[in-house]
Motif scaffolding. Structure first.
Motif, short mmCIF file in Angstrom:
data_model
loop_
_atom_site.label_atom_id
_atom_site.label_comp_id
_atom_site.label_asym_id
_atom_site.label_seq_id
_atom_site.Cartn_x
_atom_site.Cartn_y
_atom_site.Cartn_z
N ASP A 227 0.80 -1.21 0.00
CA ASP A 227 0.00 0.00 0.00
C ASP A 227 0.84 1.27 0.00
O ASP A 227 0.31 2.38 -0.03
CB ASP A 227 -0.93 0.03 1.21
CG ASP A 227 -1.85 -1.19 1.24
OD1 ASP A 227 -2.15 -1.72 0.16
OD2 ASP A 227 -2.24 -1.60 2.34
N THR A 229 2.51 2.55 2.46
CA THR A 229 2.24 3.32 3.67
C THR A 229 3.24 3.02 4.78
O THR A 229 3.02 3.35 5.93
CB THR A 229 0.83 3.01 4.20
OG1 THR A 229 0.69 1.59 4.38
CG2 THR A 229 -0.23 3.48 3.23
N HIS A 232 4.29 5.48 7.28
CA HIS A 232 3.29 5.86 8.25
C HIS A 232 3.07 4.74 9.28
O HIS A 232 2.11 4.78 10.04
CB HIS A 232 1.97 6.18 7.54
CG HIS A 232 2.06 7.38 6.65
ND1 HIS A 232 1.59 8.61 7.01
CD2 HIS A 232 2.62 7.54 5.43
CE1 HIS A 232 1.82 9.48 6.04
NE2 HIS A 232 2.44 8.85 5.06
N LYS A 261 -8.13 -2.03 -2.23
CA LYS A 261 -7.28 -0.91 -2.64
C LYS A 261 -6.76 -1.12 -4.06
O LYS A 261 -6.35 -2.22 -4.42
CB LYS A 261 -6.11 -0.75 -1.67
CG LYS A 261 -6.56 -0.47 -0.24
CD LYS A 261 -5.39 -0.43 0.72
CE LYS A 261 -5.86 -0.15 2.14
NZ LYS A 261 -4.74 -0.17 3.11
N TYR A 287 -6.89 5.16 -2.18
CA TYR A 287 -6.59 5.09 -0.74
C TYR A 287 -5.41 6.03 -0.47
O TYR A 287 -4.88 6.67 -1.39
CB TYR A 287 -6.23 3.65 -0.33
CG TYR A 287 -5.00 3.12 -1.04
CD1 TYR A 287 -3.73 3.25 -0.47
CD2 TYR A 287 -5.09 2.51 -2.30
CE1 TYR A 287 -2.60 2.78 -1.14
CE2 TYR A 287 -3.97 2.05 -2.96
CZ TYR A 287 -2.73 2.18 -2.37
OH TYR A 287 -1.62 1.73 -3.03
N GLY A 288 -5.00 6.09 0.78
CA GLY A 288 -3.83 6.90 1.13
C GLY A 288 -3.99 8.38 0.87
O GLY A 288 -3.01 9.08 0.58
N ILE A 291 -1.61 10.81 2.59
CA ILE A 291 -0.18 10.86 2.28
C ILE A 291 0.09 12.05 1.37
O ILE A 291 -0.56 12.21 0.34
CB ILE A 291 0.28 9.56 1.60
CG1 ILE A 291 -0.08 8.33 2.46
CG2 ILE A 291 1.78 9.59 1.32
CD1 ILE A 291 0.24 7.00 1.80
N LEU A 296 4.44 10.59 -2.42
CA LEU A 296 4.07 9.54 -3.37
C LEU A 296 4.84 9.69 -4.68
O LEU A 296 5.32 8.71 -5.25
CB LEU A 296 2.57 9.58 -3.62
CG LEU A 296 1.69 9.25 -2.41
CD1 LEU A 296 0.25 9.61 -2.68
CD2 LEU A 296 1.82 7.78 -2.03
#
Length: 352
Positions: A227, A229, A232, A261, A287-288, A291, A296
């Motif tokens: 994902d 992430t 995070h 996702k 998603y995300g 962020i 990204l």
């Protein structure tokens, strides 16, 4: 050797391939050309100027970056309103050398050194087709344009859309697209980002032919942080599924699925000249949203840098279409389908 801003056929390593004149190339982002603005670009060995009218409709134009009078670059000029009473209303692109004024049609409508003269019909800029989609400026240098690339998830309200690149490679376009289609390198070249060397096995999958080019479905790959992430504190390894689609010799995309996702990239490669290519990407994800965009895009910048080192090292530089020239495995099914297809359509740029 160049003539009038264009590469001569000799020694251009396939830039004279007629198929290239039917393709839509991503040459910039819509946000880069504001109303009344100019932007210089180079593709297929041709210097181009992109300019946008300051009129309410903000019409976008793509021309050969060449004044027909003495060969100055029009991209060094300015955009000005056409004088009232002229045959063609609206903005003009004014040449920086002798002030020749070109209307939106490309026709020269005024020559300051001879204000009484009506410019001859042949005094006109060379105009190319241009469209905007997904925040990308697309141009086709031939009269017989195909369909614009499609990226349906970028049109879905639930998806966040971002633009990445351009990524310049000292390599020819087919090598870049084949690398984009190659899932077996993810765990090696992008270890820790898109794969794991200890879990790099690619399950068998099928590659077929879609409406516009080769497609691959249900391609499963293990990723340590599917994902994106991990920064995070949420990263957890899992298998993801890729679905690939080639939409043109130098345009391809994928959608990656992990539970609910989805993340996708539409990648387009524009040959700059006989040595360099540039890849631009439209990214979309559902998603995300928390962020930061720069994070990204920074991730994609890192991935592209890792790819660049490999792709620029590959030999031969021309992609072999003879399947006997290199070794192939089942994990290469998309690459094999791509090479076969290029051969079937008679594509000559960047291949051998």
């Amino acid at each position: 050797m160049t003539i009038g801003g264009e590469v001569s056929a000799q020694g251009n390593r396939g830039l004279d391939d007629p198929r290239l004149l039917r393709e839509w190339f991503a040459v910039g982002w819509s946000r880069e050309v504001e109303a009344g603005g100019l932007l210089a670009r180079r593709i297929l060995g041709r210097d181009l100027v992109l300019w946008r009218s300051s009129d309410p409709d903000g019409g976008l134009h793509c021309w050969l970056d060449l004044c027909v009078h003495r060969g100055a670059k029009l991209s060094l000029g300015i955009i000005q309103k056409q004088a009232s009473g002229k045959d063609e209303a609206g903005d003009c692109l004014v040449c920086p050398y002798h002030g020749w004024r070109y209307a939106a049609s490309g026709q020269c409508v005024a020559i300051p050194a001879h204000p009484e003269l009506t410019p001859p019909a042949k005094a006109r800029a060379r105009v190319f087709q241009v469209q905007e989609r997904y925040g990308v400026i697309w141009t086709c240098l031939g009269a017989d344009a195909g369909d614009l690339p499609e990226f349906s998830i970028a049109e879905d309200a639930g998806f966040r859309v971002m633009l990445a690149g351009p990524y310049r490679f000292r390599a020819l376009g087919p090598r870049l697209i084949e690398n984009f289609l190659d899932v077996a390198h993810l765990g090696i070249v992008h270890a820790g980002l898109l794969g794991d060397p200890e879990r790099s096995e690619i399950e068998d999958y099928e590659a077929g032919m879609g409406e516009r080019g080769p497609i691959g479905r249900e391609i499963r790959v293990w990723q340590p942080d599917p994902d994106g992430t991990v920064s995070h504190g949420k990263g957890m390894g899992a298998h993801v599924t890729y679905q690939y689609e080639v939409q043109g010799p130098l345009t391809a995309g994928f959608v990656k699925l992990h539970s609910e996702k989805r993340f996708g990239i539409l990648a387009q490669v524009a040959p700059v000249d006989e040595e360099f290519s540039e890849m631009r990407m439209v990214m979309a994800m559902n998603y995300g949203h928390e962020i930061p965009e720069q994070e990204l895009i920074g991730f994609q910048d890192l991935v592209a840098g890792q790819d660049r080192a490999i792709v620029e090292s590959q030999r031969p530089e021309l992609l072999p279409l003879d399947l006997q020239a290199e070794l192939h495995l089942r994990s290469d099914r998309m690459a094999i389908a791509y090479r076969k297809w290029l051969r079937e359509i008679g594509f000559t740029y960047g291949v051998a």
